[in-house]
Scaffold this motif. Structure first.
Motif, PDB file in Angstrom:
ATOM      1  N   LEU A 595       0.830  -1.214   0.000  1.00 53.11           N
ATOM      2  CA  LEU A 595       0.000   0.000   0.000  1.00 53.11           C
ATOM      3  C   LEU A 595       0.857   1.255   0.000  1.00 53.11           C
ATOM      4  CD1 LEU A 595      -2.830  -1.028   2.500  1.00 53.11           C
ATOM      5  CD2 LEU A 595      -3.019  -0.776   0.023  1.00 53.11           C
ATOM      6  N   ARG A 596       1.986   1.225   0.720  1.00 54.20           N
ATOM      7  CA  ARG A 596       2.883   2.388   0.715  1.00 54.20           C
ATOM      8  C   ARG A 596       3.509   2.590  -0.667  1.00 54.20           C
ATOM      9  NH1 ARG A 596       4.162   0.379   6.005  1.00 54.20           N
ATOM     10  NH2 ARG A 596       5.994  -0.742   5.235  1.00 54.20           N
ATOM     11  N   LEU A 597       3.840   1.500  -1.342  1.00 55.06           N
ATOM     12  CA  LEU A 597       4.401   1.615  -2.689  1.00 55.06           C
ATOM     13  C   LEU A 597       3.382   2.224  -3.648  1.00 55.06           C
ATOM     14  CD1 LEU A 597       6.278  -1.808  -3.045  1.00 55.06           C
ATOM     15  CD2 LEU A 597       7.315   0.462  -2.877  1.00 55.06           C
ATOM     16  N   VAL A 598       2.121   1.839  -3.501  1.00 56.03           N
ATOM     17  CA  VAL A 598       1.070   2.408  -4.348  1.00 56.03           C
ATOM     18  C   VAL A 598       0.931   3.906  -4.079  1.00 56.03           C
ATOM     19  CG1 VAL A 598      -1.413   2.399  -4.809  1.00 56.03           C
ATOM     20  CG2 VAL A 598      -0.177   0.240  -4.546  1.00 56.03           C
ATOM     21  N   GLU A 599       0.979   4.270  -2.798  1.00 58.56           N
ATOM     22  CA  GLU A 599       0.884   5.690  -2.442  1.00 58.56           C
ATOM     23  C   GLU A 599       2.055   6.483  -3.013  1.00 58.56           C
ATOM     24  OE1 GLU A 599       0.456   8.397   1.633  1.00 58.56           O
ATOM     25  OE2 GLU A 599       0.246   6.207   1.719  1.00 58.56           O
ATOM     26  N   ASP A 600       3.239   5.864  -3.050  1.00 59.16           N
ATOM     27  CA  ASP A 600       4.429   6.536  -3.600  1.00 59.16           C
ATOM     28  C   ASP A 600       4.536   6.388  -5.119  1.00 59.16           C
ATOM     29  OD1 ASP A 600       5.105   7.181  -1.008  1.00 59.16           O
ATOM     30  OD2 ASP A 600       6.483   5.493  -0.750  1.00 59.16           O
ATOM     31  N   ARG A 601       3.557   5.729  -5.724  1.00 60.22           N
ATOM     32  CA  ARG A 601       3.519   5.506  -7.177  1.00 60.22           C
ATOM     33  C   ARG A 601       4.764   4.764  -7.679  1.00 60.22           C
ATOM     34  NH1 ARG A 601       0.671  10.957  -9.742  1.00 60.22           N
ATOM     35  NH2 ARG A 601      -1.157  10.912  -8.371  1.00 60.22           N
ATOM     36  N   ALA A 602       5.184   3.804  -6.914  1.00 62.22           N
ATOM     37  CA  ALA A 602       6.333   2.987  -7.319  1.00 62.22           C
ATOM     38  C   ALA A 602       5.933   2.089  -8.483  1.00 62.22           C
ATOM     39  CB  ALA A 602       6.826   2.153  -6.149  1.00 62.22           C
ATOM     40  N   SER A 603       6.900   1.739  -9.301  1.00 65.20           N
ATOM     41  CA  SER A 603       6.617   0.920 -10.488  1.00 65.20           C
ATOM     42  C   SER A 603       6.871  -0.561 -10.255  1.00 65.20           C
ATOM     43  CB  SER A 603       7.476   1.389 -11.669  1.00 65.20           C
ATOM     44  OG  SER A 603       8.860   1.245 -11.357  1.00 65.20           O
ATOM     45  N   HIS A 604       7.639  -0.894  -9.207  1.00 63.63           N
ATOM     46  CA  HIS A 604       8.001  -2.296  -8.977  1.00 63.63           C
ATOM     47  C   HIS A 604       7.957  -2.628  -7.485  1.00 63.63           C
ATOM     48  CE1 HIS A 604       9.594  -1.808 -13.033  1.00 63.63           C
ATOM     49  NE2 HIS A 604       9.630  -3.117 -13.136  1.00 63.63           N
ATOM     50  N   LEU A 605       7.700  -3.891  -7.214  1.00 67.91           N
ATOM     51  CA  LEU A 605       7.795  -4.437  -5.859  1.00 67.91           C
ATOM     52  C   LEU A 605       8.979  -5.391  -5.834  1.00 67.91           C
ATOM     53  CD1 LEU A 605       6.698  -5.190  -2.989  1.00 67.91           C
ATOM     54  CD2 LEU A 605       5.304  -6.928  -4.139  1.00 67.91           C
ATOM     55  N   ASP A 609      12.938 -14.010  -3.576  1.00 65.22           N
ATOM     56  CA  ASP A 609      12.438 -15.247  -4.142  1.00 65.22           C
ATOM     57  C   ASP A 609      13.480 -16.342  -3.943  1.00 65.22           C
ATOM     58  OD1 ASP A 609      11.010 -17.137  -5.482  1.00 65.22           O
ATOM     59  OD2 ASP A 609      11.465 -16.383  -7.492  1.00 65.22           O
ATOM     60  N   HIS A 610      13.367 -17.069  -2.809  1.00 69.11           N
ATOM     61  CA  HIS A 610      14.287 -18.160  -2.482  1.00 69.11           C
ATOM     62  C   HIS A 610      15.744 -17.695  -2.538  1.00 69.11           C
ATOM     63  CE1 HIS A 610      10.596 -20.238  -3.881  1.00 69.11           C
ATOM     64  NE2 HIS A 610      10.888 -21.048  -2.886  1.00 69.11           N
ATOM     65  N   GLY A 611      16.017 -16.549  -1.899  1.00 67.43           N
ATOM     66  CA  GLY A 611      17.377 -16.047  -1.801  1.00 67.43           C
ATOM     67  C   GLY A 611      17.784 -15.121  -2.925  1.00 67.43           C
ATOM     68  N   ALA A 612      16.978 -15.021  -3.992  1.00 68.71           N
ATOM     69  CA  ALA A 612      17.295 -14.134  -5.114  1.00 68.71           C
ATOM     70  C   ALA A 612      16.324 -12.958  -5.124  1.00 68.71           C
ATOM     71  CB  ALA A 612      17.212 -14.893  -6.434  1.00 68.71           C
ATOM     72  N   THR A 613      16.847 -11.769  -5.411  1.00 67.13           N
ATOM     73  CA  THR A 613      16.005 -10.579  -5.473  1.00 67.13           C
ATOM     74  C   THR A 613      15.217 -10.574  -6.777  1.00 67.13           C
ATOM     75  OG1 THR A 613      17.572  -9.324  -4.142  1.00 67.13           O
ATOM     76  CG2 THR A 613      15.989  -8.067  -5.442  1.00 67.13           C
ATOM     77  N   LYS A 614      13.915 -10.346  -6.673  1.00 68.93           N
ATOM     78  CA  LYS A 614      13.052 -10.356  -7.852  1.00 68.93           C
ATOM     79  C   LYS A 614      12.230  -9.077  -7.899  1.00 68.93           C
ATOM     80  CE  LYS A 614       9.690 -13.350 -10.194  1.00 68.93           C
ATOM     81  NZ  LYS A 614       8.937 -14.618 -10.095  1.00 68.93           N
ATOM     82  N   GLU A 615      12.192  -8.454  -9.067  1.00 68.37           N
ATOM     83  CA  GLU A 615      11.420  -7.230  -9.274  1.00 68.37           C
ATOM     84  C   GLU A 615      10.089  -7.587  -9.936  1.00 68.37           C
ATOM     85  OE1 GLU A 615      12.189  -4.017  -8.542  1.00 68.37           O
ATOM     86  OE2 GLU A 615      14.086  -4.528  -7.591  1.00 68.37           O
ATOM     87  N   ILE A 616       8.977  -7.217  -9.283  1.00 69.44           N
ATOM     88  CA  ILE A 616       7.648  -7.486  -9.835  1.00 69.44           C
ATOM     89  C   ILE A 616       7.016  -6.163 -10.264  1.00 69.44           C
ATOM     90  CG2 ILE A 616       5.359  -8.410  -9.374  1.00 69.44           C
ATOM     91  CD1 ILE A 616       6.588 -10.188  -7.262  1.00 69.44           C
ATOM     92  N   PRO A 617       6.700  -5.990 -11.542  1.00 67.31           N
ATOM     93  CA  PRO A 617       6.046  -4.753 -11.991  1.00 67.31           C
ATOM     94  C   PRO A 617       4.680  -4.589 -11.321  1.00 67.31           C
ATOM     95  CG  PRO A 617       6.882  -6.020 -13.858  1.00 67.31           C
ATOM     96  CD  PRO A 617       6.982  -6.909 -12.659  1.00 67.31           C
ATOM     97  N   LEU A 618       4.361  -3.359 -10.942  1.00 60.64           N
ATOM     98  CA  LEU A 618       3.075  -3.066 -10.305  1.00 60.64           C
ATOM     99  C   LEU A 618       2.153  -2.418 -11.333  1.00 60.64           C
ATOM    100  CD1 LEU A 618       4.260  -1.691  -6.829  1.00 60.64           C
ATOM    101  CD2 LEU A 618       3.527  -4.004  -7.423  1.00 60.64           C
ATOM    102  N   ARG A 619       1.451  -3.249 -12.102  1.00 63.18           N
ATOM    103  CA  ARG A 619       0.529  -2.729 -13.111  1.00 63.18           C
ATOM    104  C   ARG A 619      -0.928  -2.974 -12.733  1.00 63.18           C
ATOM    105  NH1 ARG A 619       4.134  -5.787 -16.622  1.00 63.18           N
ATOM    106  NH2 ARG A 619       5.818  -4.439 -17.387  1.00 63.18           N
TER     107      ARG A 619
END
Length: 679
Positions: A595-605, A609-619
């Protein structure tokens, strides 16, 4: 060298030939002419020195094009023999180059064929892995359900050999009657229109069969449940048995979680609730050690949420004679919640052990089985004696089986609401205050939403249904992370009743507990039917990709783990889809962070993911759609007015909100006391 070293010279020759007067007036392409009349031009080069001379004069050579200069030196020589020899050499080289190209083409075709086969085999491998994973998940689910069944069977077998528990459950069954004594949740269910209910209470019929008076039968069973003490009276004991009630919150007082209230009178001490404080790791009620310095005779559980019942197996392990009292529905639901807590604590222990740190679980699986068999089912409206105290449960709404508690000693009474709500839900009706609770000496009231004024339940449901319909019509899917017990079943029944054309999947622990909801209410005249129609159990991993339009309801409700995170990784990048949070989000939870990311209009979460960093687009569309199962400010004021207690103590809330709400209570004519020891 190019694949055809003669081509520049052939094209130059073609231009010379095409420039002759006989070719005038016609449009010709020198490159095409050179290709189509290749042998003609070669013969002319070998036989016509003048043609070679004109080509030499008109051909511009770059200094760095050494290969072309060498070819020209041979083919455009003034010596016919040199030219013929050069042409034969170049033809031979050309044929060799053609053969090489043919081989390269064949090799390329073969490589492409092998790559295609490799991709096909990879696809088959991935499909096999997915099927194995699915089979593994299905096996894990089957093993988990088998463990739950084993727990239930073991508990049932132990109950059959425990006279006290048998007597308690038998008495509960006999005291359920159509005239209001021991009123059941079925009797209160407005959907139940049954009119052919037996007129005579079961306890009367049983007493006639036994050939004794009903009161004598009840007294005999009560004596088995709580044998009378035969110790000699002394002045000191007589004084201690004045039955003055003493109340002390041990957990969940000025926080949400770890609920526990100690009540004492005479020589009897009991707890109302013994919950875990949410977190990693989960922790016991904050001040539980203050209660364990002396005997605890019973724990009364208001409902099956872990923050109210999760510590009970640890208590039962330490206190072998502890009585555990709850409604039949809560008794059926608690073992599943305890088993999940034991599993999570075991996983954390193994993880910490791997990293060399200590993390002893509060209890393990065997404690769950042992605790489950010791539970005593007590329906609403039935009075139970526990030493110098009596206990009566009343409907509290909130979730299936939730109860408030009236505790009495002599002429003093304390009412503890537990989590409470007054509005009708799909799975449970609102609270019902009994006469025994009115004008009590103390009302211990939850204050989760004491600073909020909610829209009507119907308005909130309509908003949710409209939002889901919009996403589904657009061809998207909706993920609703939900608390496994109560909220998930409520959402599923709303979808089934209001959106029967929209496919709905229940996943994770939410699906398991839904089966329990159906079995617990199966003998009612109006049982809860949640699965069926458009509502089905999810099957992962197949549904992650194949279920492309509809609603997914799964745990965890705060996006802290479980299948919800796996679904979110698939759904959040989809512009036509949505994620609707449906309940309270702890400040450090994944849901609050989203919810904070949505308020800040971030594009990714960013997730781990099992020890690896994963970027998920917020569309996807992300919103809070709260369907709180707690009474709000107005609802709590109504409860305070209806009980009319001499004093009110607030628990299960945040301190600054409680302080403001106490002022409102004072304005309404209620007397509030500080959250702490009372007598």
């Amino acid at each position: 060298m190019t694949s055809d070293p003669l081509m520049p010279i052939l094209q130059a020759a073609a231009r010379v030939l095409l420039s002759r007067p006989g070719m005038a007036g016609q449009e010709h392409d020198a490159e095409r002419f050179a290709t189509e009349r290749r042998q003609l031009i070669i013969d002319a080069l070998a036989k016509v020195p003048g043609l070679r001379s004109r080509i030499r004069d008109g051909l511009e050579l770059r200094r760095d094009d050494v290969d072309l200069q060498a070819v020209c030196a041979l083919v455009l020589s003034a010596d016919d023999d040199v030219v013929r020899a050069g042409l034969r050499l170049l033809e031979l080289l050309g044929r060799q180059e053609t053969a090489r190209q043919t081989l390269r083409a064949r090799h390329h075709t073969k490589v492409n064929g092998l790559r295609s086969k490799l991709e096909t085999e990879k696809g088959r491998h991935n499909h096999t892995v997915a099927e194995l994973r699915s089979a593994g998940n299905a096996l894990a689910d089957a093993e988990k359900r088998a463990e739950e069944l084993d727990t239930q069977v073991a508990a049932l077998q132990r109950r059959l050999h425990d006279p006290r528990v048998l007597a308690s459950n038998l008495l509960s069954t006999l005291q359920r009657s159509p005239d209001g004594t021991g009123e059941t949740s079925e009797a209160r269910d407005p959907r139940n229109t049954r009119t052919d209910v037996q007129d005579r209470p079961p306890v009367v019929v049983a007493a006639e069969v036994a050939g004794i008076a009903p009161d004598s039968l009840v007294a005999a069973l009560q004596a088995i449940i709580s044998p009378p003490r035969n110790e000699p009276e002394s002045p000191r004991v007589t004084v201690s048995r004045e039955r003055r009630l003493r109340v002390r919150p041990l957990g969940g007082a000025t926080e949400i979680g770890g609920s526990c209230v100690l009540i004492e009178a005479g020589q009897t001490r009991l707890l109302v609730d013994a919950g875990l404080i949410p977190g990693n790791p989960a922790r016991p009620p904050r001040h539980i050690d203050q209660a364990l310095s002396e005997p605890i005779h019973a724990v009364v559980i208001t409902h099956a949420h872990t923050d109210h019942c999760g510590y009970v197996p640890a208590l039962a392990t330490r206190l072998p004679n502890l009585r555990i009292i709850a409604t039949p529905e809560t008794t059926a639901l608690m073992p599943r919640m305890w088993a999940d807590s034991a599993k999570l604590m075991g996983q954390r222990e193994r993880l910490h052990r791997r990293w060399g740190s200590d993390s002893e679980p509060l209890y393990q699986r065997d404690a769950v089985e042992m605790t489950a068999h010791r539970c005593e089912e007590v329906p609403f409206g039935v009075v139970r004696t526990i030493g110098d105290l009596t206990v009566e449960l009343f409907p509290a709404g909130h979730i299936l089986g939730a109860a408030g508690v009236v505790v009495q000693a002599g002429d003093q009474r304390v009412v503890i609401t537990g989590d409470i709500s007054g509005f009708r839900q799909e799975t449970v009706d609102g609270y019902s205050i009994p006469d025994s609770a009115r004008e009590a000496d103390l009302l211990v009231m939850e204050s989760t939403c004491c600073a909020e004024e909610h829209d009507s339940r119907e308005t909130r449901v309509k908003d949710l249904v409209r939002a889901v319909e919009d996403v589904y019509t657009a061809g998207g899917r909706v993920l609703i992370p939900a608390f496994a017990l109560g909220r998930a079943q409520e959402l599923a029944m709303i979808m089934r009743a209001r959106l029967p054309h929209v496919p709905v999947l229940l996943d994770g622990m939410a699906a398991d507990l839904t089966s329990t909801f159906e079995s617990v209410t199966g003998d009612r005249h109006s049982p809860l039917c949640i699965f069926g129609g458009n509502v089905n159990r999810a099957e992962r991993p197949q549904h992650l990709g194949l279920f492309t339009s509809g609603v997914v309801i799964t745990t965890s409700g705060m996006l802290t783990g479980g299948p919800a995170v796996e679904w979110a990784a698939r759904i959040l990048p989809e512009a036509r889809s949505a994620l609707f949070l449906s309940g309270y989000q702890d400040e450090e939870s994944g849901g609050a962070r989203l919810l904070r990311l949505v308020e800040d209009r971030a594009s990714h979460l960013t997730i781990d993911d099992h020890g690896a960093t994963k970027e998920i687009p917020l569309r996807a569309r992300i919103e809070m759609m709260r369907l709180s199962a707690h009474a709000d400010k107005r609802g709590l004021l109504d409860i305070a007015d209806e009980v009319g207690a001499r004093q009110i103590m607030l628990v299960h809330g945040l301190p600054h909100r409680q302080q403001d709400f106490r002022k409102i209570l004072e304005v309404r004519g209620h007397r509030s006391v500080a959250t702490g020891p009372w007598q």
